[in-house]
Enzyme design. Sequence first.
Site, PDB file in Angstrom:
ATOM      1  N   CYS A 196      23.760-121.698-112.921  1.00  0.00           N
ATOM      2  CA  CYS A 196      22.469-122.330-112.957  1.00  0.00           C
ATOM      3  C   CYS A 196      21.615-122.181-114.096  1.00  0.00           C
ATOM      4  O   CYS A 196      21.907-121.703-114.980  1.00  0.00           O
ATOM      5  CB  CYS A 196      21.550-121.699-111.610  1.00  0.00           C
ATOM      6  SG  CYS A 196      21.457-119.989-111.797  1.00  0.00           S
ATOM      7  N   GLY A 242      23.510-127.274-113.495  1.00  0.00           N
ATOM      8  CA  GLY A 242      23.688-127.119-111.904  1.00  0.00           C
ATOM      9  C   GLY A 242      23.015-128.442-111.582  1.00  0.00           C
ATOM     10  O   GLY A 242      22.103-128.759-111.690  1.00  0.00           O
ATOM     11  N   ASN A 277      20.115-116.663-112.719  1.00  0.00           N
ATOM     12  CA  ASN A 277      21.425-117.336-113.173  1.00  0.00           C
ATOM     13  C   ASN A 277      22.209-116.047-113.591  1.00  0.00           C
ATOM     14  O   ASN A 277      22.026-115.166-114.474  1.00  0.00           O
ATOM     15  CB  ASN A 277      20.948-118.138-114.740  1.00  0.00           C
ATOM     16  CG  ASN A 277      22.235-118.551-115.434  1.00  0.00           C
ATOM     17  OD1 ASN A 277      23.312-118.707-114.801  1.00  0.00           O
ATOM     18  ND2 ASN A 277      22.160-118.494-116.802  1.00  0.00           N
ATOM     19  N   GLY A 278      23.624-116.361-112.929  1.00  0.00           N
ATOM     20  CA  GLY A 278      24.569-115.343-113.361  1.00  0.00           C
ATOM     21  C   GLY A 278      25.450-114.713-111.945  1.00  0.00           C
ATOM     22  O   GLY A 278      25.273-115.394-110.941  1.00  0.00           O
ATOM     23  N   TYR A 335      31.074-124.866-123.995  1.00  0.00           N
ATOM     24  CA  TYR A 335      30.828-125.822-123.171  1.00  0.00           C
ATOM     25  C   TYR A 335      29.676-126.079-122.521  1.00  0.00           C
ATOM     26  O   TYR A 335      28.842-127.335-122.406  1.00  0.00           O
ATOM     27  CB  TYR A 335      31.901-125.921-122.077  1.00  0.00           C
ATOM     28  CG  TYR A 335      31.809-126.676-120.866  1.00  0.00           C
ATOM     29  CD1 TYR A 335      32.247-128.057-120.957  1.00  0.00           C
ATOM     30  CD2 TYR A 335      31.622-126.363-119.642  1.00  0.00           C
ATOM     31  CE1 TYR A 335      32.127-128.922-119.851  1.00  0.00           C
ATOM     32  CE2 TYR A 335      31.706-127.080-118.314  1.00  0.00           C
ATOM     33  CZ  TYR A 335      31.831-128.448-118.694  1.00  0.00           C
ATOM     34  OH  TYR A 335      31.639-129.251-117.556  1.00  0.00           O
TER      35      TYR A 335
END
Length: 462
Positions: free
Chosen positions: A15, A43, A121-122, A263
Site C-alpha cells: 500500500c 495499491g 504500509n508493510g 519497480y
Amino acid sequence: MNNRCEEFDKPKEECGVFGIYHTDGSAAAPDVAWGLCALQHRGQEACGIAVCDPCGPKGNISWHKDTGLVSEVFHTDILEKLKGSAGVGHVRYSTTGASTAENAQPLVLSYLKGTLALAHNGNLINAQKLAQKLQEEGAVFQTTTDSEVIACYIARERTHSSCVEDAILQTARRLKGGYALVIMSPRKLIGVRDPLGLKPLCLGKRGNSYILASESCALTAVGADFIRDIQPGEIITISKDGVRSDRRLVQEKHAHCIFEYIYFARPDSILDGINIYDARIRAGKALAASYPVDADLVTGVPDSGITAAMGYAQASGLPFAFAFYKNSYVGRTFIKPTQKERESAVHLKLSVLENVVRDKRLVLIDDSIVRGTTIASLIGMLKNAGAREVHVRISSPPFLFPCYYGTDVPSNDQLIASSRTAAQICTEIGADSLGYLKLEDLKQMTREFPLCKACFDSQYPV
C-alpha cells in the site's frame, strides 16, 4: 495466493500512506485525496481517508473507505463531509488479510484515551504471535490485517503512557518486519518508519502545513516541498507546535527494499536520496554491458520496463522505440486472477504497434519475471506481429525466494526461476535469448546503498 485481482504477472506492494496537518485550519480531505491519487500505483484494491480537527473536541473524527480506486471512492460530496484540518489516507493492495471492504484503511479506533486512525504500509513477520497474545488478553479483532494488531497495541500501551508517542514507541519495539505508519491522534500526526528502512516514508511542507507520504511524488501532487526522508527507526510528531523527532529506535543496520527502486516507486520519486528514474537508467546500462546482442531496436514493457529500456538503448547505441500501446482505461478490478483470464488481460491492456516491430530484431526490457506467463504472452504478441527475434533482458536478478516484509512475491513453487535455469526459462517463454541483471550490478543501480535483496539471495535482514 488470495483469490483477488491481478495485474499481469508482477509482484505487488501492499500500500501507500499519506498524512497532512494544516495549522491554518484548512480542510485536509481534498489534499489527502490528491496525495492518494499520486500513490495509486502502490495499491488499487481499496482506499480510505480519516480526518479530525486537532483544535476541536477530542474524539471528533470522520472517515470514509471502500474498495476501488481513489477516483471511484471519493467524490466531491464525500470529501465535503470529511471535516477536519488533519488527515490520513491509504491505498491498499493486500498481502496480509483478504481484499474486502472491512480490511480497507485507515483503521479507526475509539478507546479509553480518545481516537486513533492508522495507515500502514508493510508486513510484520511476528503479527500472528502478537495477535495471539492480544486475543489471550481478551482482544477481539474486526479485520484480518496485521495493521489492526499494531493499532490495538498502541491503544493498549496508551492507557498507561504519558503521551501517544510513548505508546507508539513501546509498540514499535515489539514489531518485526517492514512498516511505514502514519497515525492520527486527536491532536497530532505521527509518522513511524521501521528501523531497517524497508518501507519508505518522507516529510514535506507547504506553507505552514506538513505532509507525510510514502513517496515524494505525492508531495509534488499537493504542491508541497520535499524536506527529507524519515530516518529508519525514526518517530516524527507533527502538531500545532511544529515537528519533533524521536530517534530512540534508530540503528546502524539498514536494508532498504530493492524493489522500490526496480519497480514499485514512481519514476519521478526520490527515495532516500536516490532518484528512481536515474537508478533504472543505470540498471538498463548495466544490462547492456552484461548482455549485448545484435538487434535493430530496444523497447520496454509499459510502464515498468520503459526507463531501463532507455538506459539499455543509451549504452548499446541501439535506437529506442515504443512497441506497445497501453490501454490506460482498463480498470485493474476488471482483471481476474485465473490463469486464462490473466493471459486475456495482457491482450486487453497492451497491443503491439506492428509497423514498429515488423521484420525487426528486438531487445525487450522488463523489470522482472515472476511466473513467466505475462512475458511469454508479450513475446508471442510481438512475433505474431512480425518481429524476427525477441531478446529479453530483465532489470532485476531472478526471483528465487518469497518476501515476508510486504512485497507480495509468491511462494517458491510459483516462482519460475526457483525451479528452472535461465536457459530453460528462455525456452519456455519463447525468447531468443534471456539475460537477468546480475546480483553484483545492483550496486550500480543504487550506488552502494544498503539493500534488502532477500527475494534474490535469501539473506533476510530480520
